[in-house]
Design an enzyme around this catalytic site. Structure first.
Site, PDB file in Angstrom:
ATOM      1  N   ARG A 175      -4.126  11.045   4.587  1.00 15.20           N
ATOM      2  CA  ARG A 175      -3.024  12.025   4.596  1.00 15.20           C
ATOM      3  C   ARG A 175      -2.066  11.887   3.430  1.00 15.20           C
ATOM      4  NH1 ARG A 175      -0.956  14.948   8.717  1.00 15.20           N
ATOM      5  NH2 ARG A 175       1.074  14.621   7.776  1.00 15.20           N
TER       6      ARG A 175
ATOM      7  N   ARG B 227       1.280  14.831  13.341  1.00 19.11           N
ATOM      8  CA  ARG B 227       1.695  14.663  11.948  1.00 19.11           C
ATOM      9  C   ARG B 227       1.831  15.978  11.144  1.00 19.11           C
ATOM     10  NH1 ARG B 227      -0.768   9.263   9.487  1.00 19.11           N
ATOM     11  NH2 ARG B 227       1.172   9.321   8.354  1.00 19.11           N
ATOM     12  N   PRO B 228       2.842  16.783  11.490  1.00 25.17           N
ATOM     13  CA  PRO B 228       3.072  18.032  10.761  1.00 25.17           C
ATOM     14  C   PRO B 228       3.566  17.773   9.334  1.00 25.17           C
ATOM     15  CG  PRO B 228       4.870  17.618  12.291  1.00 25.17           C
ATOM     16  CD  PRO B 228       3.841  16.535  12.528  1.00 25.17           C
ATOM     17  N   ILE B 229       3.559  18.813   8.497  1.00 25.93           N
ATOM     18  CA  ILE B 229       4.092  18.652   7.136  1.00 25.93           C
ATOM     19  C   ILE B 229       5.192  19.678   6.861  1.00 25.93           C
ATOM     20  CG2 ILE B 229       2.077  17.547   6.082  1.00 25.93           C
ATOM     21  CD1 ILE B 229       1.450  20.396   4.904  1.00 25.93           C
ATOM     22  N   ASP B 230       5.809  20.178   7.950  1.00 23.10           N
ATOM     23  CA  ASP B 230       6.836  21.218   7.783  1.00 23.10           C
ATOM     24  C   ASP B 230       7.981  20.756   6.863  1.00 23.10           C
ATOM     25  OD1 ASP B 230       7.178  19.458  10.091  1.00 23.10           O
ATOM     26  OD2 ASP B 230       9.062  20.502  10.430  1.00 23.10           O
TER      27      ASP B 230
ATOM     28  N   LYS C 266       0.836  -1.216   0.000  1.00 24.70           N
ATOM     29  CA  LYS C 266       0.000   0.000   0.000  1.00 24.70           C
ATOM     30  C   LYS C 266       0.863   1.256   0.000  1.00 24.70           C
ATOM     31  CE  LYS C 266      -1.601   1.490   4.194  1.00 24.70           C
ATOM     32  NZ  LYS C 266      -1.298   2.868   4.593  1.00 24.70           N
ATOM     33  N   ASN C 267       1.871   1.287   0.890  1.00 29.19           N
ATOM     34  CA  ASN C 267       2.642   2.525   1.044  1.00 29.19           C
ATOM     35  C   ASN C 267       3.637   2.761  -0.089  1.00 29.19           C
ATOM     36  OD1 ASN C 267       1.143   3.082   3.251  1.00 29.19           O
ATOM     37  ND2 ASN C 267       2.711   2.597   4.773  1.00 29.19           N
TER      38      ASN C 267
ATOM     39  N   ASP D  31       4.860   0.907  12.237  1.00 29.63           N
ATOM     40  CA  ASP D  31       3.632   0.271  11.746  1.00 29.63           C
ATOM     41  C   ASP D  31       3.472  -1.165  12.240  1.00 29.63           C
ATOM     42  OD1 ASP D  31       3.015   2.595  10.448  1.00 29.63           O
ATOM     43  OD2 ASP D  31       3.699   1.939   8.470  1.00 29.63           O
TER      44      ASP D  31
HETATM   45  N1  EPU Z   1       7.229  14.573  10.564  1.00 32.98           N
HETATM   46  C1  EPU Z   1       7.560  15.873  10.823  1.00 32.98           C
HETATM   47  N2  EPU Z   1       7.431  16.778   9.808  1.00 32.98           N
HETATM   48  C2  EPU Z   1       7.012  16.424   8.559  1.00 32.98           C
HETATM   49  C3  EPU Z   1       6.693  15.070   8.314  1.00 32.98           C
HETATM   50  C4  EPU Z   1       6.817  14.167   9.342  1.00 32.98           C
HETATM   51  O1  EPU Z   1       7.933  16.230  11.931  1.00 32.98           O
HETATM   52  O2  EPU Z   1       6.914  17.295   7.691  1.00 32.98           O
HETATM   53  C5  EPU Z   1       7.342  13.591  11.656  1.00 32.98           C
HETATM   54  C6  EPU Z   1       6.066  12.801  11.919  1.00 32.98           C
HETATM   55  O3  EPU Z   1       5.178  13.527  12.747  1.00 32.98           O
HETATM   56  C7  EPU Z   1       6.601  11.540  12.537  1.00 32.98           C
HETATM   57  C8  EPU Z   1       7.912  11.322  11.789  1.00 32.98           C
HETATM   58  O4  EPU Z   1       8.260  12.595  11.235  1.00 32.98           O
HETATM   59  O5  EPU Z   1       6.888  11.767  13.892  1.00 32.98           O
HETATM   60  C9  EPU Z   1       7.843  10.320  10.677  1.00 32.98           C
HETATM   61  O6  EPU Z   1       6.705  10.555   9.852  1.00 32.98           O
HETATM   62  P1  EPU Z   1       6.745  10.302   8.294  1.00 32.98           P
HETATM   63  O7  EPU Z   1       6.640  11.618   7.582  1.00 32.98           O
HETATM   64  O8  EPU Z   1       7.872   9.418   7.934  1.00 32.98           O
HETATM   65  O9  EPU Z   1       5.353   9.543   8.064  1.00 32.98           O
HETATM   66  P2  EPU Z   1       4.528   9.588   6.725  1.00 32.98           P
HETATM   67  O10 EPU Z   1       5.463   9.657   5.597  1.00 32.98           O
HETATM   68  O11 EPU Z   1       3.438  10.585   6.816  1.00 32.98           O
HETATM   69  C10 EPU Z   1       4.531   7.002   6.269  1.00 32.98           C
HETATM   70  C11 EPU Z   1       3.526   5.880   6.216  1.00 32.98           C
HETATM   71  C12 EPU Z   1       3.006   5.575   7.605  1.00 32.98           C
HETATM   72  C13 EPU Z   1       4.192   5.217   8.503  1.00 32.98           C
HETATM   73  C14 EPU Z   1       5.226   6.344   8.485  1.00 32.98           C
HETATM   74  C15 EPU Z   1       6.485   6.016   9.265  1.00 32.98           C
HETATM   75  C16 EPU Z   1       2.549   6.098   4.020  1.00 32.98           C
HETATM   76  C17 EPU Z   1       1.357   6.378   3.202  1.00 32.98           C
HETATM   77  N3  EPU Z   1       2.420   6.257   5.335  1.00 32.98           N
HETATM   78  O12 EPU Z   1       3.828   8.138   6.779  1.00 32.98           O
HETATM   79  O13 EPU Z   1       2.158   4.441   7.456  1.00 32.98           O
HETATM   80  O14 EPU Z   1       3.746   5.017   9.814  1.00 32.98           O
HETATM   81  O15 EPU Z   1       5.611   6.633   7.121  1.00 32.98           O
HETATM   82  O16 EPU Z   1       7.067   4.880   8.769  1.00 32.98           O
HETATM   83  O17 EPU Z   1       3.582   5.721   3.504  1.00 32.98           O
HETATM   84  C18 EPU Z   1       0.403   2.991   8.021  1.00 32.98           C
HETATM   85  O18 EPU Z   1       0.608   2.394   6.948  1.00 32.98           O
HETATM   86  O19 EPU Z   1      -0.338   2.530   8.922  1.00 32.98           O
HETATM   87  C19 EPU Z   1       1.052   4.272   8.246  1.00 32.98           C
HETATM   88  C20 EPU Z   1       0.638   5.139   9.162  1.00 32.98           C
END
Ligand code: EPU
Length: 443
Positions: free
Chosen positions: A92, A121-124, A22-23, A307
């Site tokens: 998201r 879950r910020p997007i900074d 999926k991811n 995960d």
């Molecule tokens: N973070 C920031 N700033 C950002 C982005 C992330 O501080 O701009 C923080 C997050 O809050 C978190 C950490 O960085 O503490 C890691 O988050 P990441 O951005 O890696 O997560 P993501 O890319 O949004 C993907 C998976 C998640 C999985 C995470 C970590 C997808 C669609 N989602 O999310 O999958 O938990 O990576 O491995 O790929 C799931 O499948 O159940 C799921 C939640």
């Protein structure tokens, strides 16, 4: 609304086929927006999240057709630039279309994704990377409005409070493929799903190197073409079935797994005492001795994946001793604890660390969880609990586990889907959780 019902106590045996990831699929679908040509993605699992991403693409004017496990995406000269709130709020990962739209058209309007049950879950980091490439991004009416007169390669450090970010790395990598000059992403995430994305982008004509390291280099190109791609297997689905074998003290063969992508999971489960061996036909997982507790800390890849944290916790409830599970990726991702405790587990939470007193006899109960992996943990607990467990709000599972009940039933579990009657689940406690967290989990 559907629920899954499990009569616990059956040892799982047999063979299970793992679906495509999926991811991997979600950002790859977004990447297909970088060209007007057709791309074909194979091994696509039938999941609600994939349907949501397909809807986002169709909403932009892209043609998306699915036949069996193959998706055909024909962007043509689609006119849309907007990913609306209704779709982004359901998932998201939709924020992944920001980079491709910006790179291709110099303009994008994407709903700002909200927080969710697993944390803020910020997007900074997404914004930092795109701004470094030359995008101007403002927030208006809940939307990210991004514009550029042309992206330019740069060096950007993508480390945040919790380390690297998977989807921020994906967004910047996609945008940089069409930027002028070279981009270097320092502290890039290197999850297998990103490697899969980079391979797809390279098949489209991009020039990306270093994609399985923390330093990714992208040499911008003029344009990209359509490509064909086979998705990697879903490593989290594989890990979940490994735990299913372990928790039921079973013996199962997993097909379509890449063991090198789940080394941390194999290592931890081996430490617990589970036998995991590569055989000619797949990965054999069996329990032939007493299992014991372990401590687990989640980390970005190649560490133990967040995960898999909830599923591991369910297993730790059933083995002797005390385990300590520390969450270093999403410090608030513990919503499953109270539900596991309702099934007789003994878990306390101290900050971002859960302490589990194992060897408890779990007993079936109506439970609910507000995210995908928490729901998986409750299903796993239900497989060994005495009596009947009802896992409500099954749509969370439908987002990330293809045909879960069929696959488990094929391994000998007694599990089936029923329509929920709201009265069994609509407790004050749940209504409060929903008020605080919102009803939709966002992967
Ligand atoms: N973070 C920031 N700033 C950002 C982005 C992330 O501080 O701009 C923080 C997050 O809050 C978190 C950490 O960085 O503490 C890691 O988050 P990441 O951005 O890696 O997560 P993501 O890319 O949004 C993907 C998976 C998640 C999985 C995470 C970590 C997808 C669609 N989602 O999310 O999958 O938990 O990576 O491995 O790929 C799931 O499948 O159940 C799921 C939640």
């Amino acid at each position: 609304m559907d629920k899954l019902v499990i009569e616990g106590g059956r040892r799982l045996t047999g063979t299970v086929e793992i679906s495509g990831s999926k991811n991997s699929c979600l950002p790859i679908l977004a990447a297909s927006l970088l060209t007007s040509e057709r791309s074909v993605i194979k091994g696509v699992p039938r999941l609600a999240d994939i349907s949501t991403m397909s809807k986002i693409l169709r909403n932009l004017g892209v043609r998306v057709d699915q036949r069996d496990d193959t998706l055909s995406i024909l962007p043509g000269d689609y006119q849309g630039r907007t990913a609306p709130y209704e779709l982004v709020s359901a998932m998201r990962a939709s924020v992944c279309v920001l980079g491709p739209l910006l790179a291709r058209f110099g303009r994008a309007r994407v709903s700002f994704p909200g927080g969710c049950v697993i944390g803020p879950r910020p997007i900074d980091l997404h914004l930092k990377g795109l701004r470094a490439l030359g995008a101007e991004i403002k927030i208006e009416g809940g939307y990210l409005i991004a514009e550029t007169k042309g992206l330019k390669g740069c060096t950007v450090y993508l480390g945040g409070h919790f380390g690297s970010s998977v989807l921020a790395t994906a967004n910047i990598m996609m945008a940089a493929t069409l930027a002028k000059g070279k981009t270097i992403i320092e502290n890039a995430a290197c999850e297998p799903e990103l490697v899969d994305l980079a391979k797809f982008l390279n098949a489209m004509g991009a020039a990306i190197t270093g994609y399985n390291t923390h330093r990714i280099e992208i040499e911008g190109v003029e344009s990209l073409k359509g490509a064909e791609h086979n998705l990697i297997p879903d490593r989290i689905e594989a890990g979940t079935y490994i735990v299913a074998a372990a928790i039921t003290r079973g013996d199962i063969l997993l097909k379509n797994v890449i063991p090198e992508q789940i080394t941390a999971i194999i290592d931890k489960l081996s430490e617990v005492g589970v036998s995991i061996k590569q055989e000619k036909d797949g990965l054999r997982v069996k329990v032939d001795r007493k299992l014991s507790s372990v401590d687990v800390t989640t980390l970005p890849y190649p560490g133990f994946p967040t995960d898999m944290q909830a599923q591991m916790m369910a297993l730790m409830c059933t083995v002797g001793g005390i385990s300590v599970i520390t969450e270093k990726v999403y410090p608030e991702r513990f919503i499953h604890i109270s539900e596991l405790n309702r099934m007789g587990a003994d878990i306390i939470l101290e900050g971002a660390t859960a302490i589990i007193k194992g060897s408890k006899d779990l007993s079936g109960a109506p439970v609910m969880a507000s995210d995908l992996r928490a729901s998986a943990a409750l299903i796993l607990a239900g497989l060994v609990a005495q009596g009947r467990t009802e896992v409500n709000r099954v749509y969370h599972l439908d987002r990330g586990y293809e045909r879960l009940e069929d696959k488990l039933a094929g391994l000998g579990a007694k599990v089936w889907r029923e329509k929920s009657r709201r009265t069994t689940i609509d407790t004050t406690e749940y209504r409060e959780k929903e008020r605080v967290y919102g009803s939709s989990y966002q992967a």
